[in-house]
Design a protein around this motif. Structure first.
Motif, PDB file in Angstrom:
ATOM      1  N   ARG A 148     -43.910 -37.710  73.848  1.00  0.00           N
ATOM      2  CA  ARG A 148     -43.638 -36.657  72.860  1.00  0.00           C
ATOM      3  C   ARG A 148     -44.853 -36.308  72.006  1.00  0.00           C
ATOM      4  O   ARG A 148     -44.870 -35.257  71.348  1.00  0.00           O
ATOM      5  CB  ARG A 148     -42.474 -37.072  71.954  1.00  0.00           C
ATOM      6  N   LYS A 149     -45.887 -37.147  72.012  1.00  0.00           N
ATOM      7  CA  LYS A 149     -47.060 -36.874  71.185  1.00  0.00           C
ATOM      8  C   LYS A 149     -48.186 -36.160  71.938  1.00  0.00           C
ATOM      9  O   LYS A 149     -49.032 -35.510  71.306  1.00  0.00           O
ATOM     10  CB  LYS A 149     -47.589 -38.184  70.589  1.00  0.00           C
ATOM     11  N   THR A 150     -48.235 -36.294  73.248  1.00  0.00           N
ATOM     12  CA  THR A 150     -49.329 -35.660  73.983  1.00  0.00           C
ATOM     13  C   THR A 150     -49.172 -34.148  73.951  1.00  0.00           C
ATOM     14  O   THR A 150     -48.059 -33.609  73.941  1.00  0.00           O
ATOM     15  CB  THR A 150     -49.398 -36.149  75.437  1.00  0.00           C
ATOM     16  N   ASP A 151     -50.306 -33.460  73.936  1.00  0.00           N
ATOM     17  CA  ASP A 151     -50.339 -31.993  73.815  1.00  0.00           C
ATOM     18  C   ASP A 151     -51.094 -31.449  75.029  1.00  0.00           C
ATOM     19  O   ASP A 151     -52.287 -31.148  74.955  1.00  0.00           O
ATOM     20  CB  ASP A 151     -51.038 -31.614  72.509  1.00  0.00           C
ATOM     21  N   ILE A 152     -50.386 -31.340  76.158  1.00  0.00           N
ATOM     22  CA  ILE A 152     -51.060 -31.037  77.417  1.00  0.00           C
ATOM     23  C   ILE A 152     -50.233 -30.083  78.280  1.00  0.00           C
ATOM     24  O   ILE A 152     -49.014 -29.994  78.156  1.00  0.00           O
ATOM     25  CB  ILE A 152     -51.354 -32.313  78.253  1.00  0.00           C
ATOM     26  N   ALA A 153     -50.952 -29.382  79.156  1.00  0.00           N
ATOM     27  CA  ALA A 153     -50.374 -28.717  80.318  1.00  0.00           C
ATOM     28  C   ALA A 153     -51.031 -29.360  81.536  1.00  0.00           C
ATOM     29  O   ALA A 153     -52.200 -29.769  81.463  1.00  0.00           O
ATOM     30  CB  ALA A 153     -50.639 -27.222  80.289  1.00  0.00           C
ATOM     31  N   VAL A 154     -50.300 -29.474  82.642  1.00  0.00           N
ATOM     32  CA  VAL A 154     -50.824 -30.124  83.841  1.00  0.00           C
ATOM     33  C   VAL A 154     -50.683 -29.176  85.022  1.00  0.00           C
ATOM     34  O   VAL A 154     -49.608 -28.598  85.239  1.00  0.00           O
ATOM     35  CB  VAL A 154     -50.084 -31.440  84.145  1.00  0.00           C
ATOM     36  N   ILE A 155     -51.781 -28.995  85.761  1.00  0.00           N
ATOM     37  CA  ILE A 155     -51.768 -28.136  86.945  1.00  0.00           C
ATOM     38  C   ILE A 155     -52.195 -28.954  88.154  1.00  0.00           C
ATOM     39  O   ILE A 155     -53.287 -29.529  88.170  1.00  0.00           O
ATOM     40  CB  ILE A 155     -52.706 -26.925  86.765  1.00  0.00           C
ATOM     41  N   PHE A 156     -51.334 -29.016  89.155  1.00  0.00           N
ATOM     42  CA  PHE A 156     -51.652 -29.666  90.421  1.00  0.00           C
ATOM     43  C   PHE A 156     -52.048 -28.590  91.427  1.00  0.00           C
ATOM     44  O   PHE A 156     -51.388 -27.553  91.544  1.00  0.00           O
ATOM     45  CB  PHE A 156     -50.440 -30.425  90.977  1.00  0.00           C
ATOM     46  N   ALA A 157     -53.134 -28.836  92.162  1.00  0.00           N
ATOM     47  CA  ALA A 157     -53.539 -27.950  93.244  1.00  0.00           C
ATOM     48  C   ALA A 157     -53.764 -28.809  94.475  1.00  0.00           C
ATOM     49  O   ALA A 157     -54.574 -29.733  94.451  1.00  0.00           O
ATOM     50  CB  ALA A 157     -54.816 -27.194  92.883  1.00  0.00           C
ATOM     51  N   GLY A 158     -53.017 -28.537  95.529  1.00  0.00           N
ATOM     52  CA  GLY A 158     -53.149 -29.396  96.702  1.00  0.00           C
ATOM     53  C   GLY A 158     -52.448 -28.843  97.919  1.00  0.00           C
ATOM     54  O   GLY A 158     -51.834 -27.769  97.880  1.00  0.00           O
TER      55      GLY A 158
END
Length: 258
Positions: A148-158
């Motif tokens: 709940r504290k992390t401030d991220i977006a994650v993009i996987f490319a594969g």
């Protein structure tokens, strides 16, 4: 294993996107524009996205291009190979984020450090070559994103395998905000886009482009980059100023139908 260098984790220069570092142009294809739209939506939602499909269809180039426009200073890339474990991801993030000192030796301490870092400011984490990851590695990304504290977006490319692994795991699949599949470029788009891709093809007859695509390129931009490189080398070697039938056959002899 992760290839460590001083630029690791940063977006590459635009001229490094093209295969063989070909002096080519970024073409505003439909997949490229769709990626820009999808990445923007993913960043706004601080969510996770998966861009997948066979090699050479422009996943990495499209994601990189979108992030250069949208979040160049907030993007951190990992390129993982050879069945990466959560430990590899921890160390990759440590290096990509430019954290000081030595990596913690205990996983719980390492995770605390990463979570604290990822809570400080918004970051976009890009996992390239995600097809190499198994369930435990994808679960580790979910663990970071779910905090709940992390401030991220994650993009996987594969490749297709990352889609298959994610879809087999409902807890992972349900967290994907956007799925974008990259497919073979239709022939009419090849004819429209290849002349804009490289000056070599600007004066080429549409039928020649169709014939080359059917015989060797197969709607794949990476294949077109390889063929273009061979054509340029052949023209220089043979003293030609344009693409000829003999040159095309000479190039075919080197690529074996790709």
């Amino acid at each position: 294993m992760i290839d460590l260098d001083l630029d690791y984790g940063r977006l590459p220069a635009e001229d490094a996107d093209h295969f063989h570092r070909l002096d080519a142009h970024l073409v505003a294809t439909e997949p490229l524009m769709t990626t820009l739209e999808n990445v923007e939506a993913t960043l706004e939602a601080k969510a996770m996205m998966c861009a997948f499909g066979p090699a050479g269809y422009g996943k990495t180039m499209s994601v990189n291009s979108a992030l250069r426009k949208l979040a160049p200073e907030h993007t951190y890339r990992l390129e993982l190979r050879s069945g990466p474990t959560p430990r590899d991801i921890r160390h990759g993030l440590f290096h990509a984020l430019g954290l000081p000192g030595e990596p913690p030796t205990r996983p719980i301490e390492f995770d605390t450090l990463l979570k604290e870092t990822l809570a400080q400011t918004f970051r976009v984490l890009v996992c390239d070559e995600a097809q190499w990851m198994g369930r435990s590695s994808f679960e580790y990304w979910r663990h970071l994103w779910d905090d709940r504290k992390t401030d991220i977006a994650v993009i996987f490319a594969g490749g297709d395998n990352c889609y298959k692994v994610l879809k087999r795991e409902p807890m992972l699949a349900s967290r994907m905000f956007i799925w974008q599949e990259f497919q073979r470029m239709p022939e009419n788009e090849v004819v429209a886009n290849v002349p804009a891709f490289h000056s070599l093809w600007q004066s080429a007859a549409p039928q020649r482009i169709r014939d080359i695509d059917r015989a060797a390129a197969h709607g794949n931009f990476r294949n077109w980059a390889t063929l273009t490189k061979h054509m340029l080398n052949g023209m220089k070697k043979k003293g030609l100023s344009e693409v000829t039938d003999d040159l095309v056959q000479w190039v075919y002899s080197k690529v074996a139908g790709m």
